[in-house]
Design an enzyme around this catalytic site. Structure first.
Site, PDB file in Angstrom:
ATOM      1  N   TYR A  29      44.948  45.422  28.731  1.00  0.00           N
ATOM      2  CA  TYR A  29      43.511  45.286  28.954  1.00  0.00           C
ATOM      3  C   TYR A  29      42.723  44.800  27.743  1.00  0.00           C
ATOM      4  CZ  TYR A  29      44.821  47.991  33.043  1.00  0.00           C
ATOM      5  OH  TYR A  29      45.430  48.408  34.200  1.00  0.00           O
ATOM      6  N   ASN A  79      34.742  45.194  39.504  1.00  0.00           N
ATOM      7  CA  ASN A  79      36.086  45.485  39.034  1.00  0.00           C
ATOM      8  C   ASN A  79      36.377  46.876  39.566  1.00  0.00           C
ATOM      9  OD1 ASN A  79      38.452  46.157  37.742  1.00  0.00           O
ATOM     10  ND2 ASN A  79      37.840  45.289  35.775  1.00  0.00           N
ATOM     11  N   HIS A  85      43.146  48.278  45.411  1.00  0.00           N
ATOM     12  CA  HIS A  85      44.369  48.250  46.192  1.00  0.00           C
ATOM     13  C   HIS A  85      44.458  49.357  47.230  1.00  0.00           C
ATOM     14  CE1 HIS A  85      45.207  45.689  42.820  1.00  0.00           C
ATOM     15  NE2 HIS A  85      45.005  46.711  42.012  1.00  0.00           N
ATOM     16  N   ASP A  92      34.554  48.591  53.279  1.00  0.00           N
ATOM     17  CA  ASP A  92      33.480  48.731  54.268  1.00  0.00           C
ATOM     18  C   ASP A  92      32.104  48.594  53.628  1.00  0.00           C
ATOM     19  OD1 ASP A  92      35.353  49.086  56.272  1.00  0.00           O
ATOM     20  OD2 ASP A  92      35.132  51.268  56.353  1.00  0.00           O
ATOM     21  N   HIS A 105      39.023  41.066  37.510  1.00  0.00           N
ATOM     22  CA  HIS A 105      40.089  41.853  36.881  1.00  0.00           C
ATOM     23  C   HIS A 105      40.349  41.327  35.480  1.00  0.00           C
ATOM     24  CE1 HIS A 105      41.072  43.829  40.641  1.00  0.00           C
ATOM     25  NE2 HIS A 105      41.000  42.636  41.214  1.00  0.00           N
ATOM     26  N   LEU A 106      40.552  42.229  34.552  1.00  0.00           N
ATOM     27  CA  LEU A 106      40.898  41.848  33.182  1.00  0.00           C
ATOM     28  C   LEU A 106      42.300  41.256  33.124  1.00  0.00           C
ATOM     29  CD1 LEU A 106      39.498  45.080  31.578  1.00  0.00           C
ATOM     30  CD2 LEU A 106      38.600  42.795  31.157  1.00  0.00           C
ATOM     31  N   SER A 107      43.238  41.908  33.787  1.00  0.00           N
ATOM     32  CA  SER A 107      44.620  41.434  33.821  1.00  0.00           C
ATOM     33  C   SER A 107      44.831  40.647  35.115  1.00  0.00           C
ATOM     34  CB  SER A 107      45.592  42.615  33.753  1.00  0.00           C
ATOM     35  OG  SER A 107      45.485  43.417  34.915  1.00  0.00           O
ATOM     36  N   ARG A 116      49.911  46.262  43.056  1.00  0.00           N
ATOM     37  CA  ARG A 116      48.676  45.594  42.628  1.00  0.00           C
ATOM     38  C   ARG A 116      48.540  44.177  43.190  1.00  0.00           C
ATOM     39  NH1 ARG A 116      46.586  48.839  38.462  1.00  0.00           N
ATOM     40  NH2 ARG A 116      48.151  50.118  37.441  1.00  0.00           N
TER      41      ARG A 116
END
Length: 157
Positions: A29, A79, A85, A92, A105-107, A116
């Site tokens: 991260y 994020n 996931h 909703d 997402h950072l990664s 993931r």
């Protein structure tokens, strides 16, 4: 939190464990903290004429409430971390947002564990930006602003 008109406010919502950025798995991260990312986002959005509502929670129900509160914003960046996931409740809530929603997402989730690889919230999102570390947030801001002001040349969906 911004007090100006929501039509020029972008909500940046962050899920669980992101409060530990800078110390939690920096090899994945990075070393920037969530406060560093917030400062970068505030500066960048101000330079583009937008205000920011930047929030973080470790609690799924609170993240759902944050999405509901952001429904009047010009755009939403999210994020959702691990909830990406798993959370149908978050999906909703995101489906009620009429503004552009950018998953951040950072990664790169697809370079990580198989769990993931699937985003439960993706059907509610205009697009996904992932894998660029803290820069993912800036890229997502640029995409959201371009969608809001029409300069991207596409519409949602």
């Amino acid at each position: 939190m911004s007090t100006s008109s929501d039509s020029k406010t972008i909500a940046v919502l962050n899920g669980p464990n992101l409060n530990l950025l800078g110390t939690r798995q920096p090899e994945i991260y990075g070393r920037q903290t969530l406060a560093d990312i917030e400062a970068m986002c505030v500066k960048h959005s101000k330079s583009k004429g937008f205000d920011l509502r930047f929030q973080q929670t470790n609690i799924e129900g609170e993240l759902v409430s944050m999405v509901q509160e952001a429904r009047t914003c010009a755009a939403v960046l999210i994020n959702a971390a691990g909830y990406t996931h798993t959370s149908v409740a978050l999906l909703d809530a995101l489906l009620t947002v009429d503004a552009p929603v950018i998953e951040v997402h950072l990664s790169s989730p697809h370079k990580r564990e198989a769990i993931r690889h699937r985003s439960v919230i993706a059907p509610a999102c205009t697009g996904v930006i992932a894998g660029f570390g803290a820069l993912s947030y800036r890229l997502a801001l640029d995409a959201a602003i371009a969608l809001v002001d029409g300069s991207l040349g596409i519409t949602e969906g």
